[in-house]
Design a protein around this motif. Structure first.
Motif, PDB file in Angstrom:
ATOM      1  N   SER A  65       0.841  -1.206   0.000  1.00 29.14           N
ATOM      2  CA  SER A  65       0.000   0.000   0.000  1.00 29.14           C
ATOM      3  C   SER A  65       0.876   1.256   0.000  1.00 29.14           C
ATOM      4  O   SER A  65       0.492   2.297  -0.548  1.00 29.14           O
ATOM      5  N   PHE A  66       2.051   1.160   0.597  1.00 29.66           N
ATOM      6  CA  PHE A  66       3.010   2.275   0.552  1.00 29.66           C
ATOM      7  C   PHE A  66       3.671   2.354  -0.827  1.00 29.66           C
ATOM      8  O   PHE A  66       3.767   3.436  -1.423  1.00 29.66           O
ATOM      9  N   LEU A  67       4.136   1.210  -1.328  1.00 30.51           N
ATOM     10  CA  LEU A  67       4.880   1.228  -2.596  1.00 30.51           C
ATOM     11  C   LEU A  67       4.030   1.812  -3.728  1.00 30.51           C
ATOM     12  O   LEU A  67       4.555   2.518  -4.598  1.00 30.51           O
ATOM     13  N   ASP A  68       2.731   1.564  -3.703  1.00 28.64           N
ATOM     14  CA  ASP A  68       1.867   2.099  -4.768  1.00 28.64           C
ATOM     15  C   ASP A  68       1.949   3.633  -4.805  1.00 28.64           C
ATOM     16  O   ASP A  68       2.052   4.232  -5.885  1.00 28.64           O
ATOM     17  N   LEU A  69       1.940   4.266  -3.628  1.00 24.29           N
ATOM     18  CA  LEU A  69       2.029   5.739  -3.586  1.00 24.29           C
ATOM     19  C   LEU A  69       3.449   6.228  -3.866  1.00 24.29           C
ATOM     20  O   LEU A  69       3.657   7.269  -4.494  1.00 24.29           O
ATOM     21  N   TYR A  70       4.410   5.469  -3.392  1.00 20.95           N
ATOM     22  CA  TYR A  70       5.833   5.828  -3.568  1.00 20.95           C
ATOM     23  C   TYR A  70       6.193   5.863  -5.061  1.00 20.95           C
ATOM     24  O   TYR A  70       6.811   6.811  -5.539  1.00 20.95           O
ATOM     25  N   TYR A  71       5.755   4.847  -5.813  1.00 19.85           N
ATOM     26  CA  TYR A  71       6.068   4.837  -7.250  1.00 19.85           C
ATOM     27  C   TYR A  71       5.289   5.935  -7.971  1.00 19.85           C
ATOM     28  O   TYR A  71       5.817   6.589  -8.879  1.00 19.85           O
ATOM     29  N   LEU A 178      18.538  -4.380  -3.213  1.00 21.45           N
ATOM     30  CA  LEU A 178      17.340  -5.061  -3.725  1.00 21.45           C
ATOM     31  C   LEU A 178      16.166  -4.615  -2.876  1.00 21.45           C
ATOM     32  O   LEU A 178      16.191  -4.795  -1.650  1.00 21.45           O
ATOM     33  N   ASP A 179      15.154  -4.004  -3.530  1.00 18.55           N
ATOM     34  CA  ASP A 179      14.014  -3.523  -2.740  1.00 18.55           C
ATOM     35  C   ASP A 179      12.707  -3.767  -3.491  1.00 18.55           C
ATOM     36  O   ASP A 179      12.681  -4.527  -4.442  1.00 18.55           O
ATOM     37  N   SER A 180      11.631  -3.138  -3.004  1.00 19.06           N
ATOM     38  CA  SER A 180      10.259  -3.313  -3.506  1.00 19.06           C
ATOM     39  C   SER A 180       9.571  -4.519  -2.853  1.00 19.06           C
ATOM     40  O   SER A 180      10.020  -4.995  -1.810  1.00 19.06           O
ATOM     41  N   GLY A 209      13.515  -9.927   5.271  1.00 21.70           N
ATOM     42  CA  GLY A 209      12.971 -10.037   6.621  1.00 21.70           C
ATOM     43  C   GLY A 209      12.345  -8.745   7.100  1.00 21.70           C
ATOM     44  O   GLY A 209      12.433  -8.393   8.275  1.00 21.70           O
ATOM     45  N   GLU A 210      11.711  -8.007   6.184  1.00 16.88           N
ATOM     46  CA  GLU A 210      10.921  -6.826   6.556  1.00 16.88           C
ATOM     47  C   GLU A 210       9.484  -7.329   6.762  1.00 16.88           C
ATOM     48  O   GLU A 210       9.008  -7.425   7.881  1.00 16.88           O
ATOM     49  N   GLU A 211       8.842  -7.726   5.655  1.00 18.74           N
ATOM     50  CA  GLU A 211       7.539  -8.412   5.713  1.00 18.74           C
ATOM     51  C   GLU A 211       7.739  -9.886   5.446  1.00 18.74           C
ATOM     52  O   GLU A 211       6.952 -10.723   5.856  1.00 18.74           O
ATOM     53  N   ALA A 287      16.077   5.739   8.470  1.00 25.44           N
ATOM     54  CA  ALA A 287      14.739   6.311   8.228  1.00 25.44           C
ATOM     55  C   ALA A 287      13.971   5.650   7.078  1.00 25.44           C
ATOM     56  O   ALA A 287      12.755   5.826   6.983  1.00 25.44           O
ATOM     57  N   ASP A 288      14.651   4.973   6.144  1.00 19.75           N
ATOM     58  CA  ASP A 288      13.995   4.270   5.039  1.00 19.75           C
ATOM     59  C   ASP A 288      13.386   5.269   4.034  1.00 19.75           C
ATOM     60  O   ASP A 288      14.034   5.601   3.043  1.00 19.75           O
ATOM     61  N   ASP A 289      12.164   5.731   4.296  1.00 19.40           N
ATOM     62  CA  ASP A 289      11.461   6.659   3.392  1.00 19.40           C
ATOM     63  C   ASP A 289      10.851   7.783   4.229  1.00 19.40           C
ATOM     64  O   ASP A 289       9.630   7.836   4.437  1.00 19.40           O
ATOM     65  N   PRO A 290      11.696   8.689   4.728  1.00 21.06           N
ATOM     66  CA  PRO A 290      11.235   9.618   5.776  1.00 21.06           C
ATOM     67  C   PRO A 290      10.071  10.510   5.376  1.00 21.06           C
ATOM     68  O   PRO A 290       9.251  10.861   6.232  1.00 21.06           O
TER      69      PRO A 290
HETATM   70  N1  ADE Z   1      11.348   0.728  -1.417  1.00 21.68           N
HETATM   71  C1  ADE Z   1      11.336   1.863  -0.707  1.00 21.68           C
HETATM   72  N2  ADE Z   1      11.136   1.593   0.590  1.00 21.68           N
HETATM   73  C2  ADE Z   1      11.047   0.252   0.714  1.00 21.68           C
HETATM   74  C3  ADE Z   1      10.877  -0.646   1.798  1.00 21.68           C
HETATM   75  N3  ADE Z   1      10.740  -0.225   3.053  1.00 21.68           N
HETATM   76  N4  ADE Z   1      10.827  -1.955   1.536  1.00 21.68           N
HETATM   77  C4  ADE Z   1      10.947  -2.405   0.297  1.00 21.68           C
HETATM   78  N5  ADE Z   1      11.118  -1.606  -0.761  1.00 21.68           N
HETATM   79  C5  ADE Z   1      11.176  -0.287  -0.550  1.00 21.68           C
END
Ligand code: ADE
Ligand code: ZN
Length: 347
Positions: A65-71, A178-180, A209-211, A287-290
Motif C-alpha cells: 500500500s506504501f509502494l503504490d504511492l511511492y512509485y 534489492l528492494d520493492s 525479513g521486513e515483511e 529512516a527508510d522513506d522519511p
Molecule cells: N522501497 C522503498 N522503501 C522500501 C521498503 N521499506 N521496503 C521495500 N522496498 C522499498
C-alpha cells in the motif's frame, strides 16, 4: 519534527553524535511540497488537490500500500535538476540531524520505465552528493537498487545500462541493493545478477525479513552473499539465524518508524530493536522513506529511545554501529569513531 517535539534535550544530544545513515531511499525523501513543485515544473498532474491531501493519503496498511504511492510520487522526477533538488534537500536535512555519512539507495527502474535516462538520474544525484561533500562536509555513497517485483533479466538490463557510467561515478557508486515488494519475490530470484555484481567488485546489500520470512534473510546471505541486510527484523523468528548474524557481525539496517507505519509492528514499544541490540546484534537505526513515514533519522533515534527505554550508552552503540557497518574505508571509520567517542563524552 522539530525542537518543539518532546525531549528537546535528548534530541539535541543525539544530534551531536556523529552518525551514518545506511538505509535510505532517495525517492522516499520526496516531501509533498517538492512533489507539487516538481509536478508544476514538469506539467505532471497529481491526483491530489493539495499538500495536505497528499499527507492525508499516507495511511498504509502494509508494504504494498506504501509502494503504490511511492512509485506514483516518483513520477514527478523527470530532469537532472529534479534529482539534484531531491538529493540536495535530503542532504541538508541529513546534515542538520548530525549525519556525517549516508549510503543512499536509488531505484533506476522506477525512472527508466517512464522514459527517464539513467544518465539523468546519476547526474542529478551525483551533483548534489558532491556539492554536499564540499559544502557541508557530509560524505555519501550510492547503492543502485534493483526492483524485486521485476525480473532478473530486467535487473541485468539495468546493470548493463549503468555500467558505462561507473567510471564517472566511481567515488559514489559503491554498491547494489534489492528492494520493492518482498513477499513472493525471494532473494534467490536474483542469484545470477548478484553473482555478476560481486565479480564486478560492488558491495552487496538486500532488503530481507521486513515483511518476508526469516528464510529470506538466510537466502540473502547464502545465495546473494550480501554483507548487510536491510531491515532483517524477522530474523529473530529463527534463533539459529540470529546467532549466525551475531557471530558474523552482519549489520541489520533497522527502520523503526517505517516498521510502525507499514504494520510490521503494532507499536514501537514492541519493536525488537532493543532485544536485538541487547543480544549483541549489529543493529543500526535508519529512516527508510522519511517523507512517507513521518520521520528522519533523528526522529527514529528519539522515538526508539523513548519507546524502548534505550540508555545513553545504547544510543552511542547504535551510532557506532552505523559507522562500523558503513562501506567507508577503515581510516575514515576510525576517525569518525574517535569523533563519536569525544562527542559522547561531552553528553
Ligand atoms: N522501497 C522503498 N522503501 C522500501 C521498503 N521499506 N521496503 C521495500 N522496498 C522499498
Ligand atoms: Zn527500505
Amino acid at each position: 519534527m522539530t525542537d518543539q517535539t518532546p525531549n528537546p534535550e535528548l534530541r539535541r544530544w543525539l544530534r551531536t553524535l556523529p552518525k551514518a545513515e545506511l538505509h535510505l531511499h532517495i525517492e522516499g525523501t520526496l516531501e509533498p511540497e517538492l512533489m507539487f513543485e516538481l509536478a508544476r515544473r514538469n506539467g505532471v498532474t497529481l491526483p491530489y488537490a493539495s499538500v495536505e491531501a497528499v499527507r492525508a493519503a499516507y495511511q498504509f496498511t502494509d508494504l504494498q500500500s506504501f509502494l503504490d504511492l511511492y512509485y506514483a510520487g516518483a513520477g514527478v522526477l523527470v530532469t537532472e535538476q529534479d534529482f539534484y533538488d531531491l538529493a540536495a534537500a535530503y542532504l541538508r536535512r541529513a546534515h542538520a540531524d548530525g549525519l556525517c555519512h549516508v549510503e543512499i539507495m536509488f531505484d533506476p527502474q522506477t525512472h527508466t520505465q517512464r522514459g527517464v535516462a539513467i544518465d539523468t538520474v546519476f547526474a542529478g544525484l551525483a551533483r548534489a552528493l558532491r556539492e554536499a561533500r564540499d559544502t557541508l562536509g557530509i560524505s555519501s555513497y550510492l547503492l543502485l537498487s534493483f526492483l524485486r517485483h521485476l525480473s532478473e533479466e530486467d535487473a541485468f538490463d539495468t546493470l548493463a545500462a549503468a555500467l558505462p557510467l561507473r567510471e564517472a561515478y566511481r567515488d559514489l557508486w559503491v554498491g547494489i541493493g534489492l528492494d520493492s515488494s518482498e513477499r513472493g519475490n525471494p532473494p534467490e530470484k536474483f542469484t545470477r545478477v548478484y553473482a555478476r555484481c560481486a565479480e564486478l567488485g560492488f558491495r552487496l546489500v538486500a532488503h530481507a525479513g521486513e515483511e518476508g520470512p526469516a528464510a529470506y534473510v538466510r537466502t540473502a546471505l547464502d545465495t546473494l552473499r550480501v554483507s548487510r541486510i536491510d531491515h532483517g527484523v524477522r530474523s529473530s523468528d529463527d534463533p539459529d539465524l540470529l546467532q549466525q548474524l551475531i557471530r558474523q557481525r552482519i549489520p541489520l539496517t533497522v527502520c523503526p518508524l517505517s516498521n510502525l507505519k507499514l504494520g510490521v509492528v503494532k507499536t514501537l514499544a514492541e519493536h525488537n530493536l532493543a532485544r536485538l541490540l541487547r543480544a549483541g546484534a549489529m543493529v543500526t537505526i535508519n529512516a527508510d522513506d522519511p517523507a512517507y513515514f513521518g520521520g528522519y533519522v533523528l526522529d527514529n533515534y528519539l522515538a526508539s529511545a523513548v519507546a524502548l527505554d534505550l540508555s545513553h550508552d545504547e544510543l552511542v552503540t547504535l551510532a557506532a554501529n552505523s559507522i562500523h557497518a558503513s562501506f567507508l574505508p577503515t581510516p575514515d571509520k576510525n576517525r569518525l569513531l574517535d569523533q563519536l567517542a569525544h562527542a559522547a563524552s561531552q553528553g
